[in-house]
Structures are given as structure tokens and as C-alpha cells.
Design an enzyme around this catalytic site. Structure first.
Site, short mmCIF file in Angstrom:
data_model
loop_
_atom_site.label_atom_id
_atom_site.label_comp_id
_atom_site.label_asym_id
_atom_site.label_seq_id
_atom_site.Cartn_x
_atom_site.Cartn_y
_atom_site.Cartn_z
N ARG A 208 13.01 126.30 -101.76
CA ARG A 208 13.87 125.72 -102.79
C ARG A 208 13.23 124.43 -103.28
NH1 ARG A 208 15.58 130.05 -103.17
NH2 ARG A 208 17.72 130.82 -102.98
N GLU A 237 14.84 123.35 -111.85
CA GLU A 237 14.58 124.63 -112.53
C GLU A 237 15.80 125.03 -113.38
OE1 GLU A 237 13.54 127.85 -109.92
OE2 GLU A 237 12.19 126.60 -108.75
N HIS A 254 8.61 130.25 -109.59
CA HIS A 254 9.61 130.78 -108.65
C HIS A 254 9.53 132.30 -108.57
CE1 HIS A 254 13.88 129.97 -106.85
NE2 HIS A 254 13.22 130.89 -106.16
#
Length: 378
Positions: A208, A237, A254
Site C-alpha cells: 500500500r 493514488e 499498482h
């Protein structure tokens, strides 16, 4: 029965149509009007699922085709009587293979052997355990840090984070995001930790974004700290710090967990959970969904060394194919999500059938997750 599914969940339309009427929708953002008559919602990590999204809606079940659940307010779902399922471990193999692809690229570029490096793994769940097993199969030393598991008395030689920072040449993070509490991971890699890393260390974050303090990391890099960085996840993000991207060695949008197998596992896990929830339990064999791989089989002669492993790994997936596109569009609104939505098909190592004339090479490749067999040379 009406089921909303994220449009980027592979096989979701076909699978969930066995259970009801399926509508595919964008995950960011979900149109609230579409929830007005839906019975179930299937999402990915881009959709924030909470009271503001679902209050007053007829949704009875939420599934997320992801291992992580920090985008879901599980406590509120439970309070509201809404069923919930995630897909733990669905993309763990994919993330491990992303880390290997990155490390093998850096090792080739910088001229070092992974056997001479110690890898510190922070977070020893589905990803961390698999990463440890594959590294140790190659004879690479690992150090493990996982305070929750250590406190529970789980099996493992767990060390403190300070010890990993002191001794690890490579530090890779695979934790959930906890913003508070005794096991807080928000900015776990803060400025103090980053400055304390060994000179020339490699820092990897594929869990994360906010586990690593991006501002502190940029400060350290701008000041000339000798550090190689691999970031698949970013604070804020789908926005990201474009200057930071220019400073890291590998930057991707990601997608570490984005193998076709990993996505399919996520979809099938929540499909099976929902089918059980409504009393029509069904099971799906993954190999009935997946297409034939691009490379059917290859032949490997002799033992398995690091350059050969690198060639095999990058034949299946070379992380640089995802680094370059992000650099081209960084800072352009909507492009981060577009890269994820239009992601090129990527397979796992198990899709590659390797015929080896060396028995030890075949055995090691199998331990690493390849589909390898030994056929002695004639």
C-alpha cells in the site's frame, strides 16, 4: 437478482451471470444511481465501500476481488447486516514474481549476485511467506518482521524492524495499511527508517502506497542518499508524485498483483463466496477459465544460475514493460487508471513449461513455481 461487478474483473460477467443479472460498471467512481436496485456489489481496490456509498441501498452482499481490504469499511458492513468476502492470497504469487523480476533486473544492471544479499521481508502473510520460500529455495538469506504474528506466537523467527533495517540489503514491504492502533503501518517507512538503511540498499513497496512516506523518500533521494527504489504503489493514488517517479529505479501503476491467474483467483473466490451466501454454492476450477499461454514450452540445458533464471523470469514477465508506460503519462489526469484498466495480459511462472536436462535445475524451478520436468539428454 441484480449483481454489479467492476468492469475490470476478468471472467466476472460470465461467472456471476450463473447467479443473476450482471451489470459491469467502472470501479472509480461507482455511479450511486446504479446501486438503487442492486442486490450485490463486486469491487476491486479502487472502490471505497462504506456507509456513504451504501446507506439506504438494497445491497445484501459485497465482494472484493482483492487480498487487501483497507478500501472496505468492514465494521459498517457488519453493522448493516451486509455480507462480505475478500479474496485473501489471490494475487500473492503475482506480487512475489513482480519482486523477483525487479530484483533480477537490478542485479543484472548493478552487477551483483542475490546470493550475496540479505532480504528483509516486512509482513509475512500470503505474499511474505511465499517470497521467503522462493528466496530460501535459491539459498538467499531472509529476515522476517511481522509484529502481529510474533505477538500471537505464530511459527517463525521474527525480528524487529530495526534489526532488518540494520542488516538487510533489500527491504521489501508486504503489509496491510493500518492507519492507527498498536500495529500501525501508515508511514512505517518514515524518514528516520529510510535514512537508516544500509548504503546501496534496495527499498521495495508493493503493498500500500502510504506504508512508505513518499515525501520523506523523495527528500532522502534528492539529498543524494545511495538507495535503489522499486515502487508499485503510491501515496494519493491515482495521483502520484511525478518528481518521485523520476527518482525511483522502477515505478509501476499498482499492477504487481495483476497476473491473469491472480485476477481470475480473485474473481472466482468472491464468486464462490457469494454463491454460498445465497445458498447455491458453486466451485470453479481455475484452469477451465485461463487461455493457453503464449509460450508453450522451452528447453533448458545445464544448471540453473542467476543469469539463466533472469532470462526465464523475464521471458514470462519483465517489470520494465510496466515502468516505461507510467513514465510517459505520469501527471496526466486519468492515465494512471487507464494503464490499469488496459493492462496487457501477464501470466505467472507456472504457465511456462520447462524441459530440463539437469535434474537439480528441474527440481529448483519447480520449487520456484515453474512447470518444470527433467528429461535427461540423450
Amino acid at each position: 437478482m441484480k449483481i454489479l461487478v467492476d468492469e475490470n474483473m476478468p471472467y466476472a460477467r460470465d461467472l456471476f451471470s450463473r447467479l443473476g443479472e450482471v451489470t459491469a460498471v467502472p470501479g472509480r467512481p461507482i455511479a450511486v444511481a446504479q446501486l438503487a436496485d442492486a442486490d450485490a456489489l463486486m469491487v476491486r481496490s479502487v472502490t471505497k465501500v462504506n456507509e456513504s456509498l451504501l446507506a439506504g441501498k438494497p445491497i445484501k452482499f459485497v465482494g472484493t476481488a482483492t487480498a487487501g481490504t483497507d478500501h472496505v469499511d468492514e465494521a459498517w458492513l457488519k453493522q448493516a447486516g451486509i455480507g462480505f468476502s475478500a479474496a485473501p492470497g489471490c494475487n500473492a504469487i503475482a506480487v512475489v514474481e513482480y519482486v523477483f523480476s525487479s530484483l533480477l533486473m537490478l542485479a543484472e544492471r548493478d552487477g551483483f549476485s542475490l546470493h550475496d544479499r540479505t532480504v528483509g521481508i516486512v509482513g509475512v502473510g500470503n505474499v511474505g511467506r511465499r517470497l521467503q520460500a522462493r528466496l530460501e529455495a535459491l539459498g538467499i538469506k531472509t529476515l522476517l518482521c511481522d509484529p502481529p504474528r510474533a505477538d500471537r506466537g505464530d511459527e517463525g523467527d521474527f525480528r524487529s524492524l530495526d534489526e532488518l533495517v540494520q542488516h538487510a540489503d533489500i527491504l521489501t514491504f508486504h503489509t496491510p495499511l493500518f492507519k492507527d492502533g498498536p500495529y500501525k503501518t501508515l508511514h512505517l517507512a518514515d524518514e528516520k527508517l529510510i535514512r537508516s538503511l544500509k548504503p546501496g540498499a534496495i527499498l521495495i513497496n508493493a503493498c500500500r502506497g502510504a506504508v512508505v512516506d513518499n515525501t520523506a523518500l523523495l527528500t532522502c533521494l534528492n539529498e543524494g542518499q545511495k538507495l535503489s527504489v522499486v515502487l508499485d504503489v503510491w501515496e494519493g493514488e491515482p495521483e502520484l508524485n511525478v518528481e518521485l517517479l523520476t527518482k525511483v529505479d522502477i515505478g509501476t501503476p499498482h499492477i504487481a498483483g495483476y497476473t491473469l491467474e491472480g485476477k481470475a483467483r480473485g474473481t472466482t473466490q468472491v464468486f464462490e463466496a457469494y454463491s454460498k451466501f445465497i445458498g447455491h454454492e458453486q466451485h470453479v476450477a481455475l484452469d477451465t477459465l485461463l487461455p493457453a499461454p503464449e509460450f508453450g514450452r522451452i528447453t533448458l540445458h545445464g544448471p540453473l544460475d542467476q543469469p539463466t533464471l533472469k532470462r526465464l523470469v523475464h521471458l514470462v514477465y519483465d517489470v520494465r514493460r510496466d515502468d516505461a508506460p507510467l513514465r510517459k503519462v505520469a501527471g496526466i489526469p486519468g492515465e494512471f487508471d487507464k494503464l490499469r484498466k488496459n493492462y496487457l495480459e501477464r501470466r505467472e511462472w507456472s504457465s511456462l513449461y520447462v524441459i530440463c536436462d539437469d535434474a537439480s535445475a528441474a527440481s529448483l524451478l519447480c520449487k520456484l513455481g515453474f512447470n518444470a520436468v527433467h528429461h535427461p539428454a540423450r
